[in-house]
Design a protein around this motif. Structure first.
Motif, PDB file in Angstrom:
ATOM      1  N   SER A  49       0.080   5.772  27.890  1.00 24.93           N
ATOM      2  CA  SER A  49       0.451   5.696  29.304  1.00 24.93           C
ATOM      3  C   SER A  49       1.965   5.712  29.479  1.00 24.93           C
ATOM      4  CB  SER A  49      -0.127   4.434  29.953  1.00 24.93           C
ATOM      5  OG  SER A  49       0.460   3.273  29.394  1.00 24.93           O
ATOM      6  N   THR A  50       2.388   6.349  30.578  1.00 21.85           N
ATOM      7  CA  THR A  50       3.801   6.407  30.951  1.00 21.85           C
ATOM      8  C   THR A  50       3.911   6.173  32.452  1.00 21.85           C
ATOM      9  OG1 THR A  50       4.229   8.029  29.206  1.00 21.85           O
ATOM     10  CG2 THR A  50       5.912   7.779  30.908  1.00 21.85           C
ATOM     11  N   TYR A 147      -1.147   9.585  32.103  1.00 25.06           N
ATOM     12  CA  TYR A 147      -1.737   9.370  30.784  1.00 25.06           C
ATOM     13  C   TYR A 147      -1.633  10.659  29.968  1.00 25.06           C
ATOM     14  CZ  TYR A 147      -3.799   5.155  32.791  1.00 25.06           C
ATOM     15  OH  TYR A 147      -3.981   3.937  33.396  1.00 25.06           O
ATOM     16  N   SER A 190       3.763   0.975  26.086  1.00 23.26           N
ATOM     17  CA  SER A 190       3.776   1.831  27.271  1.00 23.26           C
ATOM     18  C   SER A 190       5.222   2.173  27.608  1.00 23.26           C
ATOM     19  CB  SER A 190       3.116   1.127  28.458  1.00 23.26           C
ATOM     20  OG  SER A 190       3.112   1.959  29.598  1.00 23.26           O
TER      21      SER A 190
END
Length: 224
Positions: A49-50, A147, A190
């Motif tokens: 995830s970002t 994602y 993340s």
């Protein structure tokens, strides 16, 4: 999972389950990234995830609420794709007096019937992608979580097992009709890309200059 291929139409040449990895509040578009999980194998998805956050205001244009754009017909948080599709619907409605039934339609509007299909196709072919239209203004969202996925597939075995009862050759049919999907989080890390305000002060020829700028930085954090 069973694909129930015996229920497919005779001319269907591909059997698979479509997998979409997205935020729980995001709307799935026809152009959304998807992964095909084919039968007789295992599909592995490693998800990362970002998060992106933009300041907006004096630092740039971004959207926090769908009401900030001209049209948004999706029942979901703002997304650039939804804004572009809504802009497309307005163009189709202006030219064909109806809206493309493949996308959400606002209350009070009529979906295009089969007889209007030539008009819809003509408008789509002549105007191209809505992102290139000067009348379609759809800025990025101020907050966006994306994602990324690493995808792999492996077959169950290189060779099908033989049926114990040679008179019954359907024992392997279930194996050929199933797919195993594995969703993994290889790491709890993340990435966060966030804009923060900054003031730059300069002195030139006894004159004081103050400018407001934005600085973008990335943070990698983990949950333990």
């Amino acid at each position: 999972m069973h694909l129930q291929q015996e229920e497919y139409l005779p001319w269907t040449d591909t059997a698979s389950i479509l997998l979409f990895v997205h935020n729980k509040n995001d709307y799935i578009f026809s152009e959304s990234v998807r992964y095909n999980a084919e039968p007789h194998g295992t599909c592995n998805l490693d998800v990362f995830s970002t998060v992106y956050t933009k300041l907006g205001g004096r630092y740039g244009v971004c959207i926090t609420n769908p009401d900030q754009v001209k049209s948004f017909y999706y029942q979901s948080p703002y997304a650039t794709e939804g804004c572009l599709r809504s802009c497309y619907q307005n163009q189709i409605n202006a030219s064909c007096s109806c809206m493309d039934p493949r996308y959400p339609i606002p209350e009070g509007s009529e979906p295009c019937q089969l007889s209007e299909r030539p008009c819809v196709e003509k408008e789509s072919n002549e105007n191209g992608d809505p992102s290139t239209w000067p009348t379609c203004v759809c800025p990025q969202a101020c907050f966006n979580k994306i994602y990324t996925v690493a995808w792999t597939r492996s077959e169950y075995v290189a060779q099908l097992a033989e049926c114990p009862d040679q008179s019954n050759q359907t024992c392997t049919s279930e194996e050929m009709d199933t797919v195993r999907v594995v969703i993994r989080l290889p790491t709890l890390d993340s990435s966060l890309y966030q804009e923060t305000p900054a003031i730059i002060v300069g002195l030139h020829q006894n004159m004081l200059f103050v400018s407001f700028e934005r600085i973008e930085f990335a943070i990698l954090f983990s949950i333990s």
